[in-house]
Design a protein around this motif. Sequence first.
Motif, mmCIF file in Angstrom:
data_model
loop_
_atom_site.group_PDB
_atom_site.id
_atom_site.type_symbol
_atom_site.label_atom_id
_atom_site.label_comp_id
_atom_site.label_asym_id
_atom_site.label_seq_id
_atom_site.Cartn_x
_atom_site.Cartn_y
_atom_site.Cartn_z
ATOM 1 N N PRO A 1 -40.729 31.500 -21.877
ATOM 2 C CA PRO A 1 -41.703 32.044 -22.842
ATOM 3 C C PRO A 1 -41.478 33.526 -23.110
ATOM 4 N N VAL A 2 -41.712 33.921 -24.346
ATOM 5 C CA VAL A 2 -41.540 35.315 -24.769
ATOM 6 C C VAL A 2 -42.836 36.060 -24.445
ATOM 7 N N TYR A 3 -42.749 37.022 -23.521
ATOM 8 C CA TYR A 3 -43.943 37.709 -23.052
ATOM 9 C C TYR A 3 -44.244 38.986 -23.840
ATOM 10 N N SER A 4 -43.283 39.487 -24.607
ATOM 11 C CA SER A 4 -43.532 40.739 -25.317
ATOM 12 C C SER A 4 -42.641 40.819 -26.546
ATOM 13 N N VAL A 5 -43.218 41.245 -27.680
ATOM 14 C CA VAL A 5 -42.481 41.541 -28.904
ATOM 15 C C VAL A 5 -42.972 42.881 -29.432
ATOM 16 N N LEU A 6 -42.049 43.710 -29.920
ATOM 17 C CA LEU A 6 -42.401 45.023 -30.449
ATOM 18 C C LEU A 6 -41.570 45.308 -31.687
ATOM 19 N N SER B 1 -44.509 37.085 -33.580
ATOM 20 C CA SER B 1 -45.084 36.481 -32.379
ATOM 21 C C SER B 1 -43.970 35.925 -31.507
ATOM 22 N N GLY B 2 -44.250 35.910 -30.211
ATOM 23 C CA GLY B 2 -43.377 35.255 -29.241
ATOM 24 C C GLY B 2 -44.012 33.952 -28.803
ATOM 25 N N MET B 3 -43.236 32.883 -28.800
ATOM 26 C CA MET B 3 -43.785 31.549 -28.570
ATOM 27 C C MET B 3 -43.566 31.101 -27.125
ATOM 28 N N PHE B 4 -44.288 30.072 -26.741
ATOM 29 C CA PHE B 4 -44.182 29.497 -25.399
ATOM 30 C C PHE B 4 -42.829 28.820 -25.189
ATOM 31 N N SER B 5 -42.186 28.403 -26.272
ATOM 32 C CA SER B 5 -40.893 27.727 -26.194
ATOM 33 C C SER B 5 -39.721 28.693 -26.131
ATOM 34 N N GLY B 6 -39.981 30.007 -26.195
ATOM 35 C CA GLY B 6 -38.910 30.992 -26.191
ATOM 36 C C GLY B 6 -38.495 31.434 -27.572
ATOM 37 N N GLN B 7 -39.061 30.866 -28.626
ATOM 38 C CA GLN B 7 -38.729 31.250 -29.991
ATOM 39 C C GLN B 7 -39.575 32.436 -30.430
ATOM 40 N N LEU C 1 -32.729 40.195 -14.194
ATOM 41 C CA LEU C 1 -34.122 40.346 -13.790
ATOM 42 C C LEU C 1 -35.036 39.920 -14.942
ATOM 43 N N GLY C 2 -36.011 39.086 -14.626
ATOM 44 C CA GLY C 2 -36.932 38.616 -15.659
ATOM 45 C C GLY C 2 -37.824 39.730 -16.178
ATOM 46 N N ALA C 3 -37.918 39.861 -17.511
ATOM 47 C CA ALA C 3 -38.711 40.918 -18.137
ATOM 48 C C ALA C 3 -40.145 40.434 -18.342
ATOM 49 N N SER C 4 -41.097 41.239 -17.905
ATOM 50 C CA SER C 4 -42.507 40.889 -18.057
ATOM 51 C C SER C 4 -43.213 41.697 -19.144
ATOM 52 N N CYS C 5 -42.686 42.882 -19.502
ATOM 53 C CA CYS C 5 -43.312 43.699 -20.548
ATOM 54 C C CYS C 5 -42.276 44.659 -21.114
ATOM 55 N N PHE D 1 -37.785 43.514 -31.554
ATOM 56 C CA PHE D 1 -37.066 42.971 -30.406
ATOM 57 C C PHE D 1 -38.047 42.316 -29.450
ATOM 58 N N SER D 2 -37.530 41.410 -28.635
ATOM 59 C CA SER D 2 -38.362 40.566 -27.776
ATOM 60 C C SER D 2 -37.768 40.529 -26.374
ATOM 61 N N SER D 3 -38.627 40.183 -25.409
ATOM 62 C CA SER D 3 -38.197 40.062 -24.012
ATOM 63 C C SER D 3 -38.838 38.822 -23.404
ATOM 64 N N SER D 4 -38.155 38.302 -22.385
ATOM 65 C CA SER D 4 -38.628 37.084 -21.733
ATOM 66 C C SER D 4 -38.255 37.140 -20.260
ATOM 67 N N THR D 5 -38.813 36.208 -19.503
ATOM 68 C CA THR D 5 -38.519 36.143 -18.074
ATOM 69 C C THR D 5 -37.156 35.515 -17.787
ATOM 70 N N ASP D 6 -36.422 35.128 -18.834
ATOM 71 C CA ASP D 6 -35.058 34.648 -18.612
ATOM 72 C C ASP D 6 -34.069 35.789 -18.419
ATOM 73 N N GLY D 7 -34.537 37.056 -18.519
ATOM 74 C CA GLY D 7 -33.694 38.211 -18.264
ATOM 75 C C GLY D 7 -32.920 38.704 -19.470
ATOM 76 N N GLN D 8 -33.373 38.381 -20.676
ATOM 77 C CA GLN D 8 -32.668 38.779 -21.883
ATOM 78 C C GLN D 8 -33.583 39.589 -22.805
ATOM 79 N N ILE D 9 -32.976 40.572 -23.482
ATOM 80 C CA ILE D 9 -33.636 41.327 -24.548
ATOM 81 C C ILE D 9 -32.883 41.021 -25.829
ATOM 82 N N LYS D 10 -33.597 40.578 -26.860
ATOM 83 C CA LYS D 10 -32.962 40.181 -28.120
ATOM 84 C C LYS D 10 -33.566 40.980 -29.271
ATOM 85 N N TRP D 11 -32.681 41.456 -30.161
ATOM 86 C CA TRP D 11 -33.091 42.168 -31.374
ATOM 87 C C TRP D 11 -32.992 41.221 -32.565
#
Length: 630
Positions: free
Chosen positions: A264-269, A233-239, A319-323, A280-290
């Motif tokens: 906040p983390v908007y998508s995890v796959l 899960s992606g949390m509202f706090s960015g975790q 650019l902030g990631a939305s999906c 990996f996860s994406s957020s509107t802070d413009g980062q993709i993390k594995w």
Amino acid sequence: MEIQYAYTKKRSEFGRQCLFVDEGPKLLENVTPNKEELNKYIFKNPVSRSTQCSSVLAEHELNTIRAQYDQHGMNHTEGGWPREVNPADEEQTLRFKKKIEKDEMYIHTVLQLTHAMEHCILQNNAINIYEEYFEGVESATIMERCSARTLNVYRDPNKVNQPVTHLSWSPDGGTRLAVSHCNLEFQRSPRHLSTFSYIWEVENPNKPQLTLKPAVPIVCLEYNPKDPNCLVSGMFSGQVAFWDVRKSSTPAGMSALEPSHRDPVYSVLWINSKSGTEFFSSSTDGQIKWWDTRKLNEPNETLILDVVKGEEQVLSRALGASCLEYEGTIPTRFMVGTENGCVISCNRKGKTAAEKIVSKYTAHVGPVYALQRNPSFLKNFLTIGDWMARIWSEDCKESSIMWTCNHQAQLTDGAWSPTRSSVFFTTRMDGTLDAWDILQEQREAVISVKVCDYQLRSLRVHDQGQLVAVGNNLGTSYLVEFNESLATTQRNDKALLTAMLERESRRERILEARNREIRLRQRTKMAESLHRDISGKETINTPSIILDSAVKNAEKDFFTIIELELAAIQAAAEAHEVEEEYEIKAEALISDKTKKKETIFMVDELKGENSEDEFEGEDMDKDTEGTNES
């Protein structure tokens, strides 16, 4: 008189099986002949009587042609062997047979001989009454009208309902549905909101099977495609958090706050890996993390979505990631939808950060809410944003190959059907769920279902294609079932869809080439004109001059269009004023005529009253004269 007979039976004998017993004949009554009774009868002669109580039966005989059978015998003498082979020696015959079987023409010769042998064998068989004459013919599909119905409704058990942000089906046939609830309105959410999310059994909408109890609200929740008991899960706090529903309702592991996302983390796959623990996860802070669920202390890799080509990637330009979009058959490639309406195609195998960002597509005006590849045609993908849905091809980067019309309500989510490649579903802010089939209809949806009166936020299609789960802004999830026509693939669907997508892609490529030629001609013309104007002078910044002239031309065209529109609006306003003046004059003329008629009528009335007064005065004078005389 009606004859009735009542059959009685004991209650204990109801339901008892019938028992049959073999018994011999029983003699009910024996009437012996009595010769004395013969004298009481009187014979009549002649007597002719006939009685027929049964139907008349006729007997017919027919002599058919008999089949004549002959029996023949045949003595078979083994022969055909070469001279060097002794038919009596088993080893030589076996060796020769193996040699013949290895020959290339052996199989073709045997296949040719089998047809003649099969014909001879079938002549000795009787008629097969169970023979299927249409065994090789495919059954014709019945084209039924598209229909849908709501099966179940899953409501948020909390008193204060929160929007449904994400849905996920379990990989064990879709028997469970994970629903995440979170209020994403910053500083507008009421206090003391619940942070719970739920896992529901599809057949039991009354009570959730499990309640997930994190310390921070869950924004997105995804099942592991290989394990129905594990989720991330992606949390509202960015975790990010890892869940094991067999252990407890709290996270089995959670990332630290420092190396996590800032928004906040908007998508995890989940990623298709050997261990089955990477995602990996994406957020509107413009980062993709594995990440790896076995080690959530820090991410394995981080990518900043900075599309500006340079040596270093700057987070402030990201650019902030939305999906996110990930296809397991292409393990190194993925796609990202951003907040400014762009879609970025990435490759994880790139050596540098700039090589990892392969291409960019300008898709929508606002954020890209949904992004998914077609399950059968991986080059084509679907994007959802602003007021339309678009279908893209990787070969065409300037424009989409197909798109829907602009809806009155904004689109919020969408997904392809996993069983039928030409069908996709979209949700709208007015509570409508649309089903599109691009092979049947391109201008409007095949069926639109008004699920509720509130905004639909998320959508997820079942693996079998008939069930679609949607969630609205009040925390309620709906399970909608469509008929089989939208879930089953017809015989020619794949060929027709392939031809359609290739045709549209070819058309867009031709248009892109044409636009490039036009732009190139404009640049050359502008460069030539600038060379003429500034001949003999040093041109320091030719690209900037070209750009300034292009901007001036664009401004000129823009203002001319605005002036034309203003002139048209002014002409329409003047025409409207003329019509109003004409109407006012017409009303004034009508009122003058009515006033004249009223004055004439009043004058006539006054004249009539005066004449009556004169007549009354004369009568009074006559009366007074008569009295005086008396």
